[in-house]
Design a protein around this motif. Structure first.
Motif, PDB file in Angstrom:
ATOM      1  N   LEU A   1      17.544 -29.283   8.931  1.00 57.06           N
ATOM      2  CA  LEU A   1      16.299 -29.768   8.323  1.00 57.06           C
ATOM      3  C   LEU A   1      15.263 -28.654   8.255  1.00 57.06           C
ATOM      4  O   LEU A   1      14.518 -28.542   7.272  1.00 57.06           O
ATOM      5  N   ALA A   2      15.212 -27.824   9.288  1.00 57.31           N
ATOM      6  CA  ALA A   2      14.269 -26.704   9.297  1.00 57.31           C
ATOM      7  C   ALA A   2      14.599 -25.711   8.189  1.00 57.31           C
ATOM      8  O   ALA A   2      13.694 -25.088   7.612  1.00 57.31           O
ATOM      9  N   ALA A   3      15.869 -25.560   7.859  1.00 59.60           N
ATOM     10  CA  ALA A   3      16.255 -24.665   6.764  1.00 59.60           C
ATOM     11  C   ALA A   3      15.717 -25.182   5.436  1.00 59.60           C
ATOM     12  O   ALA A   3      15.288 -24.397   4.586  1.00 59.60           O
ATOM     13  N   VAL A   4      15.707 -26.497   5.268  1.00 54.95           N
ATOM     14  CA  VAL A   4      15.134 -27.081   4.049  1.00 54.95           C
ATOM     15  C   VAL A   4      13.629 -26.789   3.997  1.00 54.95           C
ATOM     16  O   VAL A   4      13.093 -26.425   2.945  1.00 54.95           O
ATOM     17  N   VAL A   5      12.964 -26.919   5.140  1.00 53.59           N
ATOM     18  CA  VAL A   5      11.524 -26.628   5.184  1.00 53.59           C
ATOM     19  C   VAL A   5      11.272 -25.153   4.900  1.00 53.59           C
ATOM     20  O   VAL A   5      10.301 -24.802   4.215  1.00 53.59           O
ATOM     21  N   LEU A   6      12.138 -24.283   5.379  1.00 52.61           N
ATOM     22  CA  LEU A   6      12.022 -22.848   5.093  1.00 52.61           C
ATOM     23  C   LEU A   6      12.134 -22.587   3.593  1.00 52.61           C
ATOM     24  O   LEU A   6      11.362 -21.791   3.032  1.00 52.61           O
ATOM     25  N   VAL A   7      13.047 -23.269   2.931  1.00 50.66           N
ATOM     26  CA  VAL A   7      13.198 -23.123   1.478  1.00 50.66           C
ATOM     27  C   VAL A   7      11.931 -23.606   0.770  1.00 50.66           C
ATOM     28  O   VAL A   7      11.455 -22.968  -0.187  1.00 50.66           O
ATOM     29  N   ILE A   8      11.366 -24.714   1.237  1.00 53.82           N
ATOM     30  CA  ILE A   8      10.109 -25.215   0.654  1.00 53.82           C
ATOM     31  C   ILE A   8       9.007 -24.172   0.812  1.00 53.82           C
ATOM     32  O   ILE A   8       8.237 -23.919  -0.115  1.00 53.82           O
ATOM     33  N   TRP A   9       8.936 -23.552   1.967  1.00 54.15           N
ATOM     34  CA  TRP A   9       7.922 -22.528   2.227  1.00 54.15           C
ATOM     35  C   TRP A   9       8.121 -21.333   1.288  1.00 54.15           C
ATOM     36  O   TRP A   9       7.155 -20.815   0.717  1.00 54.15           O
ATOM     37  N   LEU A  10       9.375 -20.913   1.108  1.00 53.28           N
ATOM     38  CA  LEU A  10       9.656 -19.794   0.207  1.00 53.28           C
ATOM     39  C   LEU A  10       9.340 -20.153  -1.247  1.00 53.28           C
ATOM     40  O   LEU A  10       8.809 -19.320  -1.997  1.00 53.28           O
ATOM     41  N   LEU A  11       9.664 -21.379  -1.643  1.00 45.68           N
ATOM     42  CA  LEU A  11       9.337 -21.814  -3.004  1.00 45.68           C
ATOM     43  C   LEU A  11       7.824 -21.860  -3.215  1.00 45.68           C
ATOM     44  O   LEU A  11       7.331 -21.497  -4.290  1.00 45.68           O
ATOM     45  N   ALA A  12       7.091 -22.300  -2.191  1.00 51.06           N
ATOM     46  CA  ALA A  12       5.634 -22.327  -2.301  1.00 51.06           C
ATOM     47  C   ALA A  12       5.076 -20.913  -2.425  1.00 51.06           C
ATOM     48  O   ALA A  12       4.146 -20.671  -3.199  1.00 51.06           O
ATOM     49  N   ALA A  13       5.665 -19.979  -1.680  1.00 48.74           N
ATOM     50  CA  ALA A  13       5.217 -18.583  -1.778  1.00 48.74           C
ATOM     51  C   ALA A  13       5.490 -18.035  -3.169  1.00 48.74           C
ATOM     52  O   ALA A  13       4.681 -17.284  -3.724  1.00 48.74           O
ATOM     53  N   ALA A  14       6.612 -18.422  -3.757  1.00 49.20           N
ATOM     54  CA  ALA A  14       6.956 -17.949  -5.096  1.00 49.20           C
ATOM     55  C   ALA A  14       6.126 -18.638  -6.172  1.00 49.20           C
ATOM     56  O   ALA A  14       5.896 -18.065  -7.243  1.00 49.20           O
ATOM     57  N   ALA A  15       5.648 -19.852  -5.886  1.00 52.86           N
ATOM     58  CA  ALA A  15       4.899 -20.628  -6.881  1.00 52.86           C
ATOM     59  C   ALA A  15       3.459 -20.140  -7.051  1.00 52.86           C
ATOM     60  O   ALA A  15       2.834 -20.415  -8.072  1.00 52.86           O
ATOM     61  N   GLY A  16       2.957 -19.459  -6.049  1.00 55.09           N
ATOM     62  CA  GLY A  16       1.602 -18.936  -6.189  1.00 55.09           C
ATOM     63  C   GLY A  16       0.721 -19.245  -4.993  1.00 55.09           C
ATOM     64  O   GLY A  16       1.108 -19.970  -4.077  1.00 55.09           O
ATOM     65  N   PRO A  17      -0.483 -18.688  -4.998  1.00 54.60           N
ATOM     66  CA  PRO A  17      -1.371 -18.809  -3.840  1.00 54.60           C
ATOM     67  C   PRO A  17      -1.784 -20.244  -3.512  1.00 54.60           C
ATOM     68  O   PRO A  17      -1.940 -20.580  -2.341  1.00 54.60           O
ATOM     69  N   GLU A  18      -1.950 -21.087  -4.520  1.00 53.86           N
ATOM     70  CA  GLU A  18      -2.397 -22.455  -4.250  1.00 53.86           C
ATOM     71  C   GLU A  18      -1.323 -23.249  -3.510  1.00 53.86           C
ATOM     72  O   GLU A  18      -1.606 -23.910  -2.509  1.00 53.86           O
ATOM     73  N   ALA A  19      -0.099 -23.187  -4.012  1.00 52.78           N
ATOM     74  CA  ALA A  19       1.001 -23.902  -3.359  1.00 52.78           C
ATOM     75  C   ALA A  19       1.265 -23.344  -1.960  1.00 52.78           C
ATOM     76  O   ALA A  19       1.506 -24.090  -1.005  1.00 52.78           O
ATOM     77  N   TYR A  20       1.197 -22.026  -1.846  1.00 53.17           N
ATOM     78  CA  TYR A  20       1.410 -21.392  -0.542  1.00 53.17           C
ATOM     79  C   TYR A  20       0.343 -21.818   0.457  1.00 53.17           C
ATOM     80  O   TYR A  20       0.643 -22.085   1.622  1.00 53.17           O
ATOM     81  N   ALA A  21      -0.901 -21.909   0.003  1.00 49.64           N
ATOM     82  CA  ALA A  21      -1.991 -22.323   0.898  1.00 49.64           C
ATOM     83  C   ALA A  21      -1.779 -23.745   1.402  1.00 49.64           C
ATOM     84  O   ALA A  21      -2.094 -24.050   2.566  1.00 49.64           O
ATOM     85  N   VAL A  22      -1.258 -24.613   0.560  1.00 52.27           N
ATOM     86  CA  VAL A  22      -1.003 -25.996   0.984  1.00 52.27           C
ATOM     87  C   VAL A  22       0.043 -26.027   2.092  1.00 52.27           C
ATOM     88  O   VAL A  22      -0.138 -26.683   3.127  1.00 52.27           O
ATOM     89  N   VAL A  23       1.145 -25.307   1.885  1.00 52.19           N
ATOM     90  CA  VAL A  23       2.217 -25.308   2.888  1.00 52.19           C
ATOM     91  C   VAL A  23       1.752 -24.606   4.161  1.00 52.19           C
ATOM     92  O   VAL A  23       2.015 -25.082   5.275  1.00 52.19           O
ATOM     93  N   GLN A  24       1.039 -23.506   4.016  1.00 49.69           N
ATOM     94  CA  GLN A  24       0.517 -22.809   5.196  1.00 49.69           C
ATOM     95  C   GLN A  24      -0.459 -23.694   5.964  1.00 49.69           C
ATOM     96  O   GLN A  24      -0.489 -23.673   7.188  1.00 49.69           O
ATOM     97  N   GLY A  25      -1.251 -24.468   5.245  1.00 52.11           N
ATOM     98  CA  GLY A  25      -2.164 -25.395   5.905  1.00 52.11           C
ATOM     99  C   GLY A  25      -1.421 -26.442   6.712  1.00 52.11           C
ATOM    100  O   GLY A  25      -1.848 -26.808   7.817  1.00 52.11           O
ATOM    101  N   ALA A  26      -0.300 -26.916   6.175  1.00 50.28           N
ATOM    102  CA  ALA A  26       0.512 -27.886   6.911  1.00 50.28           C
ATOM    103  C   ALA A  26       1.099 -27.245   8.163  1.00 50.28           C
ATOM    104  O   ALA A  26       1.115 -27.857   9.242  1.00 50.28           O
ATOM    105  N   PHE A  27       1.577 -26.011   8.038  1.00 47.56           N
ATOM    106  CA  PHE A  27       2.132 -25.327   9.204  1.00 47.56           C
ATOM    107  C   PHE A  27       1.066 -25.013  10.251  1.00 47.56           C
ATOM    108  O   PHE A  27       1.350 -24.989  11.433  1.00 47.56           O
ATOM    109  N   ALA A  28      -0.153 -24.761   9.808  1.00 45.92           N
ATOM    110  CA  ALA A  28      -1.229 -24.398  10.728  1.00 45.92           C
ATOM    111  C   ALA A  28      -1.820 -25.606  11.440  1.00 45.92           C
ATOM    112  O   ALA A  28      -2.504 -25.438  12.449  1.00 45.92           O
TER     113      ALA A  28
END
Length: 133
Positions: free
Chosen positions: A40-67
């Motif tokens: 399951l953590a590997a799936v979350v890692l893929v989501i994080w990588l996709l958010a990083a590739a999608a741009g700063p807004e998507a990445y900020a959302v995922v980073q906010g969830a992790f933080a």
């Protein structure tokens, strides 16, 4: 008139009533659970990588969830699951080589897996705080 077999209560096995989980069985179950959690953590890692590739807004959302506090607890749990699975795998490799089958060795290696997982998890988080700022 005799009672029918269906009406008599089934006897309980004395082994079930007196069973106490052993370290080896608990670690075996924990190893399986940690493997599922890591999948399951590997799936979350893929989501994080996709958010990083999608741009700063998507990445900020995922980073906010992790933080968030919940995200930190989940990440800590994933870190512990990783090290528990790793240490358990090393223990099984030693067994595959034919070592450590004596009862004392089995319990010593089991507690080493538990202690090593805790220590490695704490060290990884300390390193991330020190090196990550």
């Amino acid at each position: 008139m005799p009672t029918s077999p269906a009406k008599r209560p089934r006897p309980l096995s004395p082994n079930i009533q007196n069973y106490r989980p052993q370290l080896t069985s608990v670690l075996s179950i924990a190893n399986r659970i940690s493997g599922v959690l890591l999948s399951l953590a590997a799936v979350v890692l893929v989501i994080w990588l996709l958010a990083a590739a999608a741009g700063p807004e998507a990445y900020a959302v995922v980073q906010g969830a992790f933080a968030s506090w919940l995200g930190q607890v989940v990440l800590f749990g994933c870190t512990f699951a990783f090290f528990l699975h790793l240490c358990g795998g090393i223990r099984h490799l030693v067994w595959d080589m034919g070592y450590g089958y004596e009862l004392g060795s089995i319990y010593a290696s089991g507690w080493t897996v538990v202690a090593g997982s805790v220590v490695l998890t704490v060290l990884a988080w300390i390193a991330s705080l020190v090196l990550g700022g």
